[in-house]
Design a protein around this motif. Structure first.
Motif, PDB file in Angstrom:
ATOM      1  N   ALA A   1       0.811  -1.221   0.000  1.00 33.99           N
ATOM      2  CA  ALA A   1       0.000   0.000   0.000  1.00 33.99           C
ATOM      3  C   ALA A   1       0.844   1.271   0.000  1.00 33.99           C
ATOM      4  O   ALA A   1       0.532   2.229  -0.705  1.00 33.99           O
ATOM      5  N   ALA A   2       1.918   1.294   0.785  1.00 35.00           N
ATOM      6  CA  ALA A   2       2.744   2.502   0.859  1.00 35.00           C
ATOM      7  C   ALA A   2       3.377   2.802  -0.490  1.00 35.00           C
ATOM      8  O   ALA A   2       3.358   3.940  -0.965  1.00 35.00           O
ATOM      9  N   THR A   3       3.926   1.781  -1.144  1.00 36.41           N
ATOM     10  CA  THR A   3       4.549   1.971  -2.452  1.00 36.41           C
ATOM     11  C   THR A   3       3.519   2.429  -3.469  1.00 36.41           C
ATOM     12  O   THR A   3       3.777   3.303  -4.301  1.00 36.41           O
ATOM     13  N   SER A   4       2.320   1.845  -3.408  1.00 34.39           N
ATOM     14  CA  SER A   4       1.250   2.230  -4.331  1.00 34.39           C
ATOM     15  C   SER A   4       0.838   3.682  -4.131  1.00 34.39           C
ATOM     16  O   SER A   4       0.638   4.418  -5.095  1.00 34.39           O
ATOM     17  N   LEU A   5       0.700   4.103  -2.878  1.00 33.43           N
ATOM     18  CA  LEU A   5       0.307   5.486  -2.593  1.00 33.43           C
ATOM     19  C   LEU A   5       1.353   6.478  -3.079  1.00 33.43           C
ATOM     20  O   LEU A   5       1.029   7.461  -3.740  1.00 33.43           O
ATOM     21  N   VAL A   6       2.606   6.210  -2.758  1.00 28.92           N
ATOM     22  CA  VAL A   6       3.672   7.128  -3.149  1.00 28.92           C
ATOM     23  C   VAL A   6       3.812   7.152  -4.668  1.00 28.92           C
ATOM     24  O   VAL A   6       3.866   8.222  -5.284  1.00 28.92           O
TER      25      VAL A   6
END
Length: 199
Positions: free
Chosen positions: A76-81
């Motif tokens: 999720a973090a990689t997708s958001l960034v």
């Protein structure tokens, strides 16, 4: 940022890992803001809008498939960034239509991709605003115009549309388009504007 001879920028903010104790949404906002400030500082240094001899390339690492690989997106973090930086970069491509402005999505293990290949594809891949590189394969996303009818979606007089936003600008345009394409139903507008303001 150096003087006007700087012809291009490769933005690495979309592949920077999430720092410990930082919330993913906050970090995504932070990285997109930093990207914006880099872009603005570059325009200031150039003293003009970037043109045909300029490039701005942002890297993301959503798997090299623009987030649509067999395993879906990454964490999720990689997708958001990646999504935040990619979104800002694609906006810049509209602001600077003469320049080469592109998002290049890389595999999760970015060390498997030759940096010169990445830059070469970024600068030569036609008019695509977003490309993915993984396993020697180049992927592009294209939009396709399509027409839908209300009956295909079961939309009619009992449909309720919930719209959020300011009630003007893009929200108003979307509401008018939906009402024109799918007549009937009820529109509920959630806005911070006062009831007396004109939407």
């Amino acid at each position: 940022i150096a003087g006007p001879k700087l012809t291009g920028i490769v933005n690495l903010l979309g592949i920077e890992p999430l720092p410990p104790l930082e919330r993913p949404a906050d970090f995504a906002l932070h990285q997109s803001r930093r990207s914006f400030h880099v872009a603005r500082a570059w325009v200031t240094a150039l003293g003009m809008e970037p043109g045909p001899d300029h490039f701005f390339v942002s890297l993301t690492n959503l798997g090299g498939s623009l987030g649509h690989g067999e395993r879906g997106t990454t964490d999720a973090a990689t997708s958001l960034v990646g999504g935040a930086v990619a979104g800002l970069t694609k906006t810049l491509s509209h602001e600077w239509p003469q320049a080469t402005v592109r998002v290049v999505d890389l595999p999760e293990d970015i060390a498997t991709v030759d940096p010169l290949v990445v830059l070469g594809e970024a600068l030569t891949s036609g008019g695509f605003r977003e490309i993915g590189l993984s396993g020697g394969v180049l992927r592009v996303a294209e939009t396709v115009d399509t027409t839908y009818t209300p009956t295909e979606h079961g939309l009619g007089v009992d449909t309720r549309w919930l719209l959020t936003g300011g009630g003007r600008g893009i929200t108003a345009v979307i509401a008018q388009d939906l009402a024109g394409r799918f007549p009937g139903g009820t529109f509920v507008l959630v806005t911070a504007n006062s009831a007396g303001s004109t939407p």
